[in-house]
Write a protein that holds these residues in place. Sequence first.
Motif, PDB file in Angstrom:
ATOM      1  N   ASN A  40     -63.640 -91.547  34.098  1.00 22.52           N
ATOM      2  CA  ASN A  40     -64.637 -92.104  33.185  1.00 22.52           C
ATOM      3  C   ASN A  40     -64.640 -93.618  33.347  1.00 22.52           C
ATOM      4  O   ASN A  40     -63.594 -94.258  33.266  1.00 22.52           O
ATOM      5  CB  ASN A  40     -64.299 -91.727  31.737  1.00 22.52           C
ATOM      6  N   ARG A  42     -66.456 -97.273  32.224  1.00 22.92           N
ATOM      7  CA  ARG A  42     -67.317 -97.988  31.280  1.00 22.92           C
ATOM      8  C   ARG A  42     -67.444 -99.436  31.708  1.00 22.92           C
ATOM      9  O   ARG A  42     -66.456-100.047  32.137  1.00 22.92           O
ATOM     10  CB  ARG A  42     -66.722 -97.968  29.860  1.00 22.92           C
ATOM     11  N   PRO A  66     -81.198 -93.584  33.951  1.00 20.42           N
ATOM     12  CA  PRO A  66     -80.535 -92.599  33.092  1.00 20.42           C
ATOM     13  C   PRO A  66     -80.632 -91.188  33.655  1.00 20.42           C
ATOM     14  O   PRO A  66     -81.643 -90.799  34.231  1.00 20.42           O
ATOM     15  CB  PRO A  66     -81.295 -92.714  31.767  1.00 20.42           C
ATOM     16  N   ASN A  67     -79.559 -90.444  33.466  1.00 15.49           N
ATOM     17  CA  ASN A  67     -79.539 -89.022  33.797  1.00 15.49           C
ATOM     18  C   ASN A  67     -79.801 -88.732  35.274  1.00 15.49           C
ATOM     19  O   ASN A  67     -80.508 -87.796  35.613  1.00 15.49           O
ATOM     20  CB  ASN A  67     -80.527 -88.252  32.903  1.00 15.49           C
ATOM     21  N   TRP A  78     -74.602 -90.633  35.679  1.00 16.61           N
ATOM     22  CA  TRP A  78     -74.944 -91.522  34.561  1.00 16.61           C
ATOM     23  C   TRP A  78     -74.642 -90.772  33.263  1.00 16.61           C
ATOM     24  O   TRP A  78     -75.115 -89.665  33.042  1.00 16.61           O
ATOM     25  CB  TRP A  78     -76.432 -91.870  34.629  1.00 16.61           C
ATOM     26  N   LEU A  79     -73.862 -91.393  32.410  1.00 13.77           N
ATOM     27  CA  LEU A  79     -73.565 -90.764  31.111  1.00 13.77           C
ATOM     28  C   LEU A  79     -74.187 -91.532  29.957  1.00 13.77           C
ATOM     29  O   LEU A  79     -74.488 -90.977  28.913  1.00 13.77           O
ATOM     30  CB  LEU A  79     -72.048 -90.704  30.880  1.00 13.77           C
ATOM     31  N   GLY A  80     -74.320 -92.827  30.150  1.00 10.58           N
ATOM     32  CA  GLY A  80     -74.875 -93.668  29.093  1.00 10.58           C
ATOM     33  C   GLY A  80     -75.156 -95.028  29.696  1.00 10.58           C
ATOM     34  O   GLY A  80     -74.841 -95.261  30.868  1.00 10.58           O
ATOM     35  N   PRO A  81     -75.756 -95.902  28.929  1.00  8.78           N
ATOM     36  CA  PRO A  81     -76.139 -97.199  29.485  1.00  8.78           C
ATOM     37  C   PRO A  81     -74.945 -98.028  29.944  1.00  8.78           C
ATOM     38  O   PRO A  81     -75.130 -98.982  30.691  1.00  8.78           O
ATOM     39  CB  PRO A  81     -76.885 -97.880  28.343  1.00  8.78           C
ATOM     40  N   ASP A  82     -73.748 -97.668  29.515  1.00 13.96           N
ATOM     41  CA  ASP A  82     -72.587 -98.393  30.010  1.00 13.96           C
ATOM     42  C   ASP A  82     -71.457 -97.424  30.377  1.00 13.96           C
ATOM     43  O   ASP A  82     -70.291 -97.741  30.242  1.00 13.96           O
ATOM     44  CB  ASP A  82     -72.104 -99.408  28.966  1.00 13.96           C
ATOM     45  N   GLU A  83     -71.845 -96.243  30.786  1.00 14.68           N
ATOM     46  CA  GLU A  83     -70.822 -95.223  31.019  1.00 14.68           C
ATOM     47  C   GLU A  83     -71.203 -94.308  32.176  1.00 14.68           C
ATOM     48  O   GLU A  83     -72.341 -93.858  32.265  1.00 14.68           O
ATOM     49  CB  GLU A  83     -70.627 -94.402  29.736  1.00 14.68           C
ATOM     50  N   TRP A  84     -70.231 -94.052  33.041  1.00 13.23           N
ATOM     51  CA  TRP A  84     -70.437 -93.183  34.189  1.00 13.23           C
ATOM     52  C   TRP A  84     -69.263 -92.223  34.331  1.00 13.23           C
ATOM     53  O   TRP A  84     -68.155 -92.496  33.877  1.00 13.23           O
ATOM     54  CB  TRP A  84     -70.536 -94.004  35.491  1.00 13.23           C
ATOM     55  N   CYS A 150     -79.233 -85.245  36.235  1.00 13.41           N
ATOM     56  CA  CYS A 150     -78.160 -84.711  35.402  1.00 13.41           C
ATOM     57  C   CYS A 150     -78.535 -84.970  33.947  1.00 13.41           C
ATOM     58  O   CYS A 150     -79.436 -85.751  33.651  1.00 13.41           O
ATOM     59  CB  CYS A 150     -76.806 -85.342  35.736  1.00 13.41           C
ATOM     60  N   ALA A 151     -77.868 -84.279  33.058  1.00 13.71           N
ATOM     61  CA  ALA A 151     -78.121 -84.474  31.631  1.00 13.71           C
ATOM     62  C   ALA A 151     -76.923 -83.972  30.850  1.00 13.71           C
ATOM     63  O   ALA A 151     -76.310 -82.972  31.228  1.00 13.71           O
ATOM     64  CB  ALA A 151     -79.381 -83.717  31.201  1.00 13.71           C
ATOM     65  N   GLN A 152     -76.609 -84.671  29.797  1.00  9.13           N
ATOM     66  CA  GLN A 152     -75.620 -84.146  28.873  1.00  9.13           C
ATOM     67  C   GLN A 152     -76.379 -83.424  27.770  1.00  9.13           C
ATOM     68  O   GLN A 152     -77.378 -83.919  27.260  1.00  9.13           O
ATOM     69  CB  GLN A 152     -74.786 -85.284  28.280  1.00  9.13           C
TER      70      GLN A 152
ATOM     71  N   PHE B 754     -64.684-100.691  24.237  1.00  6.70           N
ATOM     72  CA  PHE B 754     -65.063 -99.375  24.743  1.00  6.70           C
ATOM     73  C   PHE B 754     -64.130 -98.325  24.154  1.00  6.70           C
ATOM     74  O   PHE B 754     -62.913 -98.518  24.125  1.00  6.70           O
ATOM     75  CB  PHE B 754     -64.979 -99.326  26.274  1.00  6.70           C
TER      76      PHE B 754
ATOM     77  N   TRP D   8     -82.956 -93.757  25.823  1.00  8.64           N
ATOM     78  CA  TRP D   8     -82.414 -93.717  27.177  1.00  8.64           C
ATOM     79  C   TRP D   8     -82.716 -92.401  27.876  1.00  8.64           C
ATOM     80  O   TRP D   8     -83.114 -92.383  29.012  1.00  8.64           O
ATOM     81  CB  TRP D   8     -80.888 -93.950  27.139  1.00  8.64           C
ATOM     82  N   ARG D  12     -85.533 -84.968  23.601  1.00 10.42           N
ATOM     83  CA  ARG D  12     -84.553 -83.887  23.606  1.00 10.42           C
ATOM     84  C   ARG D  12     -84.641 -83.142  22.271  1.00 10.42           C
ATOM     85  O   ARG D  12     -85.120 -83.679  21.277  1.00 10.42           O
ATOM     86  CB  ARG D  12     -83.131 -84.441  23.762  1.00 10.42           C
ATOM     87  N   GLN D  61     -74.847 -85.271  21.622  1.00 11.43           N
ATOM     88  CA  GLN D  61     -74.506 -84.417  22.767  1.00 11.43           C
ATOM     89  C   GLN D  61     -74.916 -85.077  24.079  1.00 11.43           C
ATOM     90  O   GLN D  61     -74.669 -84.534  25.141  1.00 11.43           O
ATOM     91  CB  GLN D  61     -75.209 -83.058  22.659  1.00 11.43           C
ATOM     92  N   GLY D  62     -75.576 -86.206  23.992  1.00 14.18           N
ATOM     93  CA  GLY D  62     -76.058 -86.856  25.195  1.00 14.18           C
ATOM     94  C   GLY D  62     -75.307 -88.142  25.475  1.00 14.18           C
ATOM     95  O   GLY D  62     -74.087 -88.122  25.656  1.00 14.18           O
ATOM     96  N   CYS D  63     -76.023 -89.255  25.421  1.00 11.98           N
ATOM     97  CA  CYS D  63     -75.436 -90.526  25.848  1.00 11.98           C
ATOM     98  C   CYS D  63     -74.641 -91.219  24.745  1.00 11.98           C
ATOM     99  O   CYS D  63     -74.144 -92.314  24.950  1.00 11.98           O
ATOM    100  CB  CYS D  63     -76.536 -91.441  26.380  1.00 11.98           C
ATOM    101  N   SER D  88     -76.567-102.106  24.505  1.00 13.46           N
ATOM    102  CA  SER D  88     -76.454-102.422  25.918  1.00 13.46           C
ATOM    103  C   SER D  88     -77.410-101.540  26.711  1.00 13.46           C
ATOM    104  O   SER D  88     -77.736-100.445  26.308  1.00 13.46           O
ATOM    105  CB  SER D  88     -75.024-102.201  26.388  1.00 13.46           C
ATOM    106  N   ASN D  90     -78.061-100.666  30.892  1.00 20.73           N
ATOM    107  CA  ASN D  90     -77.734-101.005  32.271  1.00 20.73           C
ATOM    108  C   ASN D  90     -78.965-101.209  33.133  1.00 20.73           C
ATOM    109  O   ASN D  90     -78.854-101.593  34.279  1.00 20.73           O
ATOM    110  CB  ASN D  90     -76.779 -99.972  32.877  1.00 20.73           C
TER     111      ASN D  90
END
Lengths: 201, 999, 416, 93
Positions: A40, A42, A66-67, A78-84, A150-152, B754, D8, D12, D61-63, D88, D90
Amino acid sequence: MSELLTRRHGLEFLLAELGGSRMADPGASVTIRGDLGHINLRGRASDAGFLPPVEKLLGQALPIEPNTVSGERHQVFWLGPDEWLIVTPAAGALELAERLRQATSGTHASVNDISGGQIALMLQGAECRELLAKGCALDLHPSVFAAGDCAQSGLARANVLLALMDATPTFMIVVRRSFSDYLCRWLAHAGSDVGIAFRDA
Amino acid sequence: MQPQRLPTGGRIDRSKPLIFRFDGRKFEGYAGDTLASALLANGVSIVGRSFKLRRPRGIVGGGAEEPNAIMQIGKGAHAQPNLRATQVELYDGLVARATKGWPGARFDLGAINDAFGKVFSAGFYYKTFMRPKSWWHLYERVIRASAGFGRAPVEKDPDHYEHRNAHCDVLVAGGGPAGLAAALAAGQAGARVMLADEQNEFGGSLLGAKRNVGDAPAEEWLRRTIESLAALDNVTLLPRSTVFGYYDHNFLAIAERCTDHLPEADRAGVRQRLWRVRAKQVVLAQGAFERPLAFCNNDRPGVMLASAVSQYIRRYAVRPGRRAVVFTNNDSAYETALDLAEAGSSVVIVDSRAGGAGPLGERAAQAGISVIAGHVVTDVVGRRRVRGVQVAGWSGNPAYLVESSIRIDCDLVAMSGGWSPAVHLHSHAGGRNVWDAERHCFVPGETTQANVSAGSCNGTLSLRGCLREGNESGRAAASRCGFEAPDIELPSTSEGHENPLQPLWRVPADAEPERCPKQFLDYQNDTSVADIRLAVREGYRNVEHVKRYTALGFGTDQGKLGNINGMAVLAECLGKSIPEVGTTTFRPAYTPVTFGVGAGENVGDLYDPVRKTAIHEWHVAAGAPMENVGQWHRPWYFPRDNEDLHTAVARECQAARQSLGIMDASTLGKIDARGPDVVDFLERIYTHNVGTMKVGRCAYGIMLGEDGMVMDDGVMARVGEQRFYLTTTTGGAANVLAWLESWLQTEWPELEVFLTSLTDQFSTIAVVGPNSRRVLEKLGCSIDLDKDSFPFMTVRDAELGGYPVQLFRVSFSGELAFEINIDSSYALQMWKTVMAAGEEFGITPYGTETMHVLRAEKGFVIVGQDTDGSVTPVDLGMNWLLSKDKDFLGKRSLARPDCVRDDRKQLVGLLSPDNGTVLPEGTQLVETPDAPVPVPMCGHVTSSYMSACLGHPIALALVAGGRARKAETIYAALPGREPMPVTVTAPVFYDPKGERQHV
Amino acid sequence: MRKYSAFSLVRNALSHNRKWREAWRSPDPKPEYDVIIVGGGGHGLATAYYLATEHGVRNVAVLEKGWIGGGNTGRNTTIVRSNYLWTEASLLYEKSMQLWEGLSQDLNYNVMFSQRGVYNLGHTLQDMRDIERRVNANRLNGIDAEVVSAEQIGKAIPFINTSPDARYPILGASLQRRAGVARHDAVAWGFARAADARGVDIIEQCEVTGINRDGGKVTGVETTRGVIKAPRIGVVVAGNASVLAAMAGLRLPIESHPLQAFVSEPLKPVIDTVIMSNAVHGYISQSDKGELVIGAGIDAYNGYGQRGSFQTIEHTMQAIIELFPVLSRVRMLRQWGGIVDVCPDACPIISKTPVGGLFFNCGWGTGGFKATPGSGWAFAHTIAEDRPHELNAPFDLERFTTGALIDEHGAAAVAH
Amino acid sequence: MLLIECPWCGERAETEFSYGGEAGITRPADPGALSDAEWADYLFNRSNTRGAHRELWNHAQGCRRWFGVERDTVTYRISGSFRLSGASDNREA
């Protein structure tokens, strides 16, 4: 670090239990990829101390859209704007995490090896979209969810990261370890009408 | 032998006879029949009894509107209560029973109710059964026994159900001519289309129709259209699928019946499927319901909707009667008359309109059907079956009384009061319905979602109009999704002019409704015209009051037949127009759906995920019963040789205190928190001073809600200058992470921190007891474990037995203890390794119960057990944890007047003088043994155990002003026993100085 | 008021039911009343009834935007119980219970109060601790309550799933035998008829659009049927309390949420009691007509739409099948939603306000129906005496400032 | 079931989100300086608007991002989603 240690993905008992239901031509198959490591990551993409060194180290770009997945040397999600999430062979994961940590040591970033905390399942077969649709509210139609996406989301009652790795189709489902037994049982039940087989990588 | 079956025609397969049973009698039908058509073919007239008056009832309709033929289908675990015979496809071996009537529908002892019909008027039960007060439950028993239709199965449902999420551009609800045209237009444009229809075949009113569409018979057009649709990859066809609910944001629910139509032996796989559809656009094309007419005894078996009569003749080749009277106020029933005539029945048309019908009237005349225009059917002769009708001339005068009447013998009355568009889904979606004064019906008005109505559910009754509207709405819906449909030429249809319908909401009789035989509006609930009038007389004037008071529309048909007539009668009573009286809101389900299909696969073992630790299977193999903690399964205790809970726990406790215990603590929440501002952030979250913690130190931390109440607790460790490792309670893990993120993102986005959940990454093995250090040393540890190198409340990275671990020197038991945090991939091996190494020390695995005892002996609280959302840290005696130097979440609340009271409930220990009784947890505490009721309570027992190592029971309690009451006696109010004196003590029972954990 | 009885039914039947009198009048509003009650639901009508009967205040108007009983009174799952955890709440609900026990006779209107018992199931060890605590507290407060074992539950309730292998096995329950269900619409109508007979004006289709004040006191209300004056105004509009409060410049600690329920088709008797479960969230009883009446959960978002999301219904169906696997083939006939106003401590507000002569009764969350008579009784006292009765004194607005909340969230079993 | 647009991840199903109540409630800078009544107003009182409502949702459940939504509490129609200030992104890179 001892390389002799054997990793267990925790689904060994379940596989033995479901092993009896193997069939010749299943509509869907699940491969448990216990051989993959998960990291993970960030950090802020706008941070010059983060993105360039990370991309240099990885030898590939991080997915900024995203995604999406960037799949070259490593699979990066991509998991979030600051997370992979970086998925890479388990054997090198700890070392890669350490090198990422060093590469980003000068800035606000976070690297966690979470290889033991989640499991990747590869879902393949003609019926796998229908199978996923039984428990997932995402629109997985090829025109909407294409290879590299991808998508969560939720799959049955578990949170998952879902990615379409190729158009055959091959889906990767990443699930937290403690939910993996439940999720496999759900897949086995939901897939019983089309036939579903489980195997270890 | 099917006396009413026509020799030819219909969509049934005469080569496939099917045997079925109804109320114990054996009958034969054909593949393609419904249970209703097969019963009619066999001349069965009484299929049920009404709810209240238990009047004999026959089949009225042909589909979802049927109020009378409510059946119990199947037996045992496969039984299905309350199905409408009109919607049950016949299969071989089908067993049906009527659901009303005792001993049966044909002969029912309850029929005596009918004789007292006037007493059982609307709302009669509100006016009686009040004396004597104590008898209500006796009255109620009788009422309940006579209520209800079918029976729930008494065995577990053997079938399985599933959910299917779907997305489409255009969902078309209803597969009649309008729906088919819409689906074809949208499908050919390239849109993703779903077409759902509740019947086994698409086609709706065109099934069995003897007319042309374009240059071909209707059925040919149907076949071609369905083939075209089936050939399109972008179209999903869902027969036997009812769109039963239209929810917010264009979410629709469809129940698909997959196997109900098959003989039981042939059923396999999913029984019913719930489609959860998110549609960009929706075309509603569910058609219309024919309205009955309200005349005296209009509920007699043999009184049917005209369209249903046609349906039975055309589609099922069943002639519902040989001598028919068609009673109508509009042209459409003339088609029924023609169908009857063609089927060989004698027919008389009674038309309320003085002018009769348009061109259809001429066709009827040509067919030799006599038409009595300007007349109405006022009454029905016959009790168990129509034997004739009374017909009287009527001028159309709303004064409504008629005079002399003639009798016409018949065995069938086909009635038509016009048509009510099926506006239900439009209504679910939040759309309004508006009164169309020309067509005398409610039609869909303004909509609030992305939907449009087409065809007869939009009030457009002609086939030509249905095809046109369907095509246009399908094109438009596709276009709104970015797909352009090619122009097509619509097939022509031959339809002539029709004379307008004459509103006829209540048929005049020779006396007012109170005096004449009942004119039914809602068959199932026995609601009559007189009941509506009574409701109004009694002041129930709002349509909702009237419905609730008279039960109009509360049957299983949900008013599909009777609602509009009822509202019109109400409007007449109030001297208002129908739209002034208002419409009623239709709510899902359009037709009933099983709980099973709503639940889908999330039942039984899959009801809720079982979260398992990496060591779970070892616990199972060791025979540990499991405790549900949140979604986790945690071992409760580890019995040896049939030990009970108490024996096992006593043994486990002693082992941990005297030598060595081991526990799987993996379910604790774990969070990695790091960043330049992490100290600043955690200072705001935790109550203690975080900044002064040195790297490698651990601290017990609590977090409060903004209301000042304890929310969660756990050990937190500083593992780097800018990095902390936080642990939470098992149940609180997800909430705490979400809570922390919410503050970071919404309130303090400037803080660079974080947070990453590591709950699943790390398993935690607690090694507890005086020999814990020795066992770890034996395993081979890369760091020194002695007291000075690795003191209490510190954390170190280490290699243990060859495994990389994070080692905590913390204790939730008060003993010397270590918590091994290890990558879950290795946790099971590590557990086994420690178990093996600990064998010489008698290592004893223990579960949650022993953990609770050990911690209670030390006075450690469990958030959620010793607290309940109304407990502050001060109440728990944790003032030492509250920093005075900083603000933290919830701090301000602690200064509110109620939080500074010194008589708040505070955590204390309790000892019983007899040293024998383990107080039940949840025992209430009182000041004096003999206070009168209501007895003031001063606290309650939160935790209570037999302490094996102390040799006596201990308890933790919250007691008002408790901390200042040490050594005082209060009383435990034990149910059914004398209050027991107990002594208030400090909450720490064992090793109060904490020496054992510091060794 | 003409008396209702079996005799009156027979007598009226003989005259073809043409001589029944109206249950309540439909008067035009007078220019001024002693008390205006805003909201013609069960609580408002009960307040008017008890103002007239207990306090002799008969010059009262009940103003209803739509039709009486059309809000949550007509949309609930009809459960009546008083086995709450905290003494403050349980005494208030017990007062209500005692009124329920004689209500049909008091009102001469059969509200079909059926004391068929309510089980609150426990599925975890903590559930059972909470049940013990609550039952013990109830008994000390003089409220009937007992703890029953899983075995007893299995014997008393046919078809309930007491398997130890269930995902959340039933470990035991609390049982209040005096608790039960009542016929919801009848409660509004019975109170309306009885209040009307004592002079109360029930004015339907009369929406309050403003609250008039002079200085710090109320003078009356603006309505769609004109200005109506009164020195005292009681607002009891479940779901819409914040909207009315805003008219008087007040902010309330309340959020409105959708709460859903559904019924099955009528079945022969299969469930003879009321079963509620917190961990497996659902509650179920069977009406006299045979419908299974099933309560679902609250939707998380704020909503005034009288409808919620379908997944909430799905979850409840799953819960019901978990408790009663035999009901899987039973069918949902109709679902609906109401608006509940929820306080932070899941307890109501029956209180004076900073505005003189203005009283609020709100925040019942999911617990309003069972409280109907008690709520009206206490609110009537508060309005008539201009001070709360000791039963509702703890439920004032002040508690949110002092922190003296009565937290029924924690251990009070499933709320509603 | 609502359809909510995550700024983002796009639209959904509601089941992926958790609700966070009214938006724009700011924690007082110095809680200690507030009267009990002022603190209670922050803590408990809500506008509970009937109609257009600005509220917080979390794509749980998502970002895992919190964001704002403007939704009508009667019709449930959503007129838009917005990122919170300071969030934030990216894509700024």
